[in-house]
Design a protein around this motif. Structure first.
Motif, PDB file in Angstrom:
ATOM      1  N   VAL A   1      44.877 -75.354  22.672  1.00  0.00           N
ATOM      2  CA  VAL A   1      43.645 -74.173  23.140  1.00  0.00           C
ATOM      3  C   VAL A   1      42.832 -74.840  23.733  1.00  0.00           C
ATOM      4  O   VAL A   1      42.190 -74.374  24.674  1.00  0.00           O
ATOM      5  N   LEU A   2      42.197 -75.925  23.244  1.00  0.00           N
ATOM      6  CA  LEU A   2      41.058 -76.695  23.895  1.00  0.00           C
ATOM      7  C   LEU A   2      41.392 -77.225  25.331  1.00  0.00           C
ATOM      8  O   LEU A   2      40.643 -77.102  26.239  1.00  0.00           O
ATOM      9  N   ASP A   3      42.756 -77.572  25.443  1.00  0.00           N
ATOM     10  CA  ASP A   3      43.255 -78.101  26.766  1.00  0.00           C
ATOM     11  C   ASP A   3      43.038 -76.850  27.971  1.00  0.00           C
ATOM     12  O   ASP A   3      42.566 -76.946  28.866  1.00  0.00           O
ATOM     13  N   ILE A   4      43.658 -75.830  27.237  1.00  0.00           N
ATOM     14  CA  ILE A   4      43.521 -74.402  28.256  1.00  0.00           C
ATOM     15  C   ILE A   4      42.246 -74.029  28.617  1.00  0.00           C
ATOM     16  O   ILE A   4      41.888 -73.843  29.782  1.00  0.00           O
ATOM     17  N   LEU A   5      41.254 -74.038  27.713  1.00  0.00           N
ATOM     18  CA  LEU A   5      39.983 -73.749  27.948  1.00  0.00           C
ATOM     19  C   LEU A   5      39.193 -74.834  28.880  1.00  0.00           C
ATOM     20  O   LEU A   5      38.496 -74.337  29.891  1.00  0.00           O
ATOM     21  N   ARG A   6      39.549 -75.953  28.696  1.00  0.00           N
ATOM     22  CA  ARG A   6      38.907 -76.967  29.575  1.00  0.00           C
ATOM     23  C   ARG A   6      39.377 -76.741  30.864  1.00  0.00           C
ATOM     24  O   ARG A   6      38.479 -76.873  31.869  1.00  0.00           O
ATOM     25  N   THR A   7      40.729 -76.737  30.995  1.00  0.00           N
ATOM     26  CA  THR A   7      41.126 -76.338  32.378  1.00  0.00           C
ATOM     27  C   THR A   7      40.513 -74.955  33.172  1.00  0.00           C
ATOM     28  O   THR A   7      40.158 -75.174  34.380  1.00  0.00           O
ATOM     29  N   GLU A   8      40.555 -73.950  32.280  1.00  0.00           N
ATOM     30  CA  GLU A   8      39.818 -72.813  32.738  1.00  0.00           C
ATOM     31  C   GLU A   8      38.493 -72.818  33.250  1.00  0.00           C
ATOM     32  O   GLU A   8      37.905 -72.504  34.203  1.00  0.00           O
ATOM     33  N   PHE A   9      37.854 -73.736  32.394  1.00  0.00           N
ATOM     34  CA  PHE A   9      36.225 -73.942  32.672  1.00  0.00           C
ATOM     35  C   PHE A   9      36.023 -74.529  33.919  1.00  0.00           C
ATOM     36  O   PHE A   9      35.090 -74.315  34.466  1.00  0.00           O
ATOM     37  N   ASP A  10      37.114 -75.750  33.964  1.00  0.00           N
ATOM     38  CA  ASP A  10      36.776 -76.756  34.975  1.00  0.00           C
ATOM     39  C   ASP A  10      36.984 -76.021  36.422  1.00  0.00           C
ATOM     40  O   ASP A  10      36.451 -76.319  37.623  1.00  0.00           O
ATOM     41  N   VAL A  11      38.143 -75.255  36.269  1.00  0.00           N
ATOM     42  CA  VAL A  11      38.456 -74.244  37.745  1.00  0.00           C
ATOM     43  C   VAL A  11      37.492 -73.445  38.102  1.00  0.00           C
ATOM     44  O   VAL A  11      37.137 -73.240  39.126  1.00  0.00           O
ATOM     45  N   ARG A  12      36.564 -73.029  37.000  1.00  0.00           N
ATOM     46  CA  ARG A  12      35.415 -72.237  37.288  1.00  0.00           C
ATOM     47  C   ARG A  12      34.127 -72.857  37.632  1.00  0.00           C
ATOM     48  O   ARG A  12      33.098 -72.330  37.625  1.00  0.00           O
ATOM     49  N   GLU A  13      34.246 -74.290  37.544  1.00  0.00           N
ATOM     50  CA  GLU A  13      33.063 -75.054  37.652  1.00  0.00           C
ATOM     51  C   GLU A  13      31.860 -74.966  36.662  1.00  0.00           C
ATOM     52  O   GLU A  13      30.763 -75.251  36.886  1.00  0.00           O
TER      53      GLU A  13
ATOM     54  N   LEU B   1      31.600 -79.162  31.777  1.00  0.00           N
ATOM     55  CA  LEU B   1      32.340 -79.160  30.313  1.00  0.00           C
ATOM     56  C   LEU B   1      31.157 -79.955  29.219  1.00  0.00           C
ATOM     57  O   LEU B   1      31.398 -79.976  28.379  1.00  0.00           O
ATOM     58  N   ASP B   2      30.179 -80.521  29.732  1.00  0.00           N
ATOM     59  CA  ASP B   2      29.111 -81.173  29.013  1.00  0.00           C
ATOM     60  C   ASP B   2      28.207 -79.928  28.185  1.00  0.00           C
ATOM     61  O   ASP B   2      28.018 -80.126  27.165  1.00  0.00           O
ATOM     62  N   ARG B   3      28.233 -78.917  29.192  1.00  0.00           N
ATOM     63  CA  ARG B   3      27.002 -77.733  28.610  1.00  0.00           C
ATOM     64  C   ARG B   3      27.878 -76.979  27.583  1.00  0.00           C
ATOM     65  O   ARG B   3      27.251 -76.541  26.543  1.00  0.00           O
ATOM     66  N   ILE B   4      29.298 -76.872  27.540  1.00  0.00           N
ATOM     67  CA  ILE B   4      30.081 -76.304  26.366  1.00  0.00           C
ATOM     68  C   ILE B   4      30.689 -77.156  25.482  1.00  0.00           C
ATOM     69  O   ILE B   4      31.290 -76.518  24.535  1.00  0.00           O
ATOM     70  N   GLY B   5      30.526 -78.284  25.631  1.00  0.00           N
ATOM     71  CA  GLY B   5      30.986 -79.276  24.568  1.00  0.00           C
ATOM     72  C   GLY B   5      32.369 -79.460  24.635  1.00  0.00           C
ATOM     73  O   GLY B   5      32.895 -80.260  23.519  1.00  0.00           O
ATOM     74  N   LEU B   6      32.916 -79.671  25.886  1.00  0.00           N
ATOM     75  CA  LEU B   6      34.301 -80.236  25.868  1.00  0.00           C
ATOM     76  C   LEU B   6      34.417 -81.544  26.739  1.00  0.00           C
ATOM     77  O   LEU B   6      35.479 -81.771  27.351  1.00  0.00           O
ATOM     78  N   ASP B   7      33.332 -82.231  26.778  1.00  0.00           N
ATOM     79  CA  ASP B   7      32.854 -83.451  27.691  1.00  0.00           C
ATOM     80  C   ASP B   7      33.685 -84.671  26.894  1.00  0.00           C
ATOM     81  O   ASP B   7      33.158 -85.880  26.883  1.00  0.00           O
ATOM     82  N   PHE B   8      34.843 -84.627  26.054  1.00  0.00           N
ATOM     83  CA  PHE B   8      35.287 -85.815  25.460  1.00  0.00           C
ATOM     84  C   PHE B   8      36.819 -85.889  25.676  1.00  0.00           C
ATOM     85  O   PHE B   8      37.349 -84.884  26.261  1.00  0.00           O
ATOM     86  N   ASP B   9      37.649 -87.080  25.365  1.00  0.00           N
ATOM     87  CA  ASP B   9      38.888 -87.217  25.811  1.00  0.00           C
ATOM     88  C   ASP B   9      39.602 -86.408  24.444  1.00  0.00           C
ATOM     89  O   ASP B   9      39.870 -87.005  23.476  1.00  0.00           O
ATOM     90  N   LEU B  10      40.388 -85.421  24.898  1.00  0.00           N
ATOM     91  CA  LEU B  10      41.147 -84.575  23.960  1.00  0.00           C
ATOM     92  C   LEU B  10      42.168 -85.350  23.568  1.00  0.00           C
ATOM     93  O   LEU B  10      42.515 -85.326  22.341  1.00  0.00           O
ATOM     94  N   GLU B  11      42.899 -86.049  24.217  1.00  0.00           N
ATOM     95  CA  GLU B  11      43.967 -86.756  23.741  1.00  0.00           C
ATOM     96  C   GLU B  11      43.472 -87.862  22.971  1.00  0.00           C
ATOM     97  O   GLU B  11      44.370 -87.800  21.775  1.00  0.00           O
ATOM     98  N   ARG B  12      42.744 -88.644  23.116  1.00  0.00           N
ATOM     99  CA  ARG B  12      42.305 -89.460  21.998  1.00  0.00           C
ATOM    100  C   ARG B  12      41.939 -88.967  20.834  1.00  0.00           C
ATOM    101  O   ARG B  12      42.202 -89.704  19.651  1.00  0.00           O
ATOM    102  N   GLU B  13      41.107 -87.925  20.997  1.00  0.00           N
ATOM    103  CA  GLU B  13      40.394 -87.509  19.640  1.00  0.00           C
ATOM    104  C   GLU B  13      41.409 -86.650  18.687  1.00  0.00           C
ATOM    105  O   GLU B  13      41.244 -86.627  17.697  1.00  0.00           O
ATOM    106  N   LEU B  14      42.314 -85.815  19.329  1.00  0.00           N
ATOM    107  CA  LEU B  14      42.823 -84.777  18.852  1.00  0.00           C
ATOM    108  C   LEU B  14      44.432 -85.051  18.529  1.00  0.00           C
ATOM    109  O   LEU B  14      44.816 -84.301  17.759  1.00  0.00           O
ATOM    110  N   LEU B  15      44.768 -85.952  19.346  1.00  0.00           N
ATOM    111  CA  LEU B  15      46.370 -86.054  18.973  1.00  0.00           C
ATOM    112  C   LEU B  15      46.760 -87.481  18.278  1.00  0.00           C
ATOM    113  O   LEU B  15      46.009 -88.269  18.275  1.00  0.00           O
TER     114      LEU B  15
END
Length: 76
Positions: A47-59, A62-76
């Motif tokens: 879910v967070l990966d999808i959100l990150r991709t969608e927000f990134d595409v829409r410029e 990621l820092d403003r919405i709190g997704l400026d961290f390494d998802l893989e390292r922290e969540l997997l």
């Protein structure tokens, strides 16, 4: 009902999802034999990966919405 949501509103929602994702990751790491816990953690990651991709595409910053961290390292 509001037609649009602010960046602050999105950041709050993302913050809640990230909090649950981190909890799920900790639970999954604590019991690697539990497929449900593993699947739950993976679902939050996806879910967070999808959100990150969608927000990134829409410029959207990621820092403003709190997704400026390494998802893989922290969540997997």
């Amino acid at each position: 009902m509001a037609d649009k949501i602010s960046i602050e509103g999105i950041a709050y929602i993302v913050e809640r999802i990230v909090e649950r994702a981190r909890e799920a990751a900790v639970e999954s790491r604590g019991d690697r034999k539990d497929s449900f816990k593993d699947g739950r953690a993976l679902a939050y990651y996806e879910v967070l990966d999808i959100l990150r991709t969608e927000f990134d595409v829409r410029e959207v910053s990621l820092d403003r919405i709190g997704l400026d961290f390494d998802l893989e390292r922290e969540l997997l």
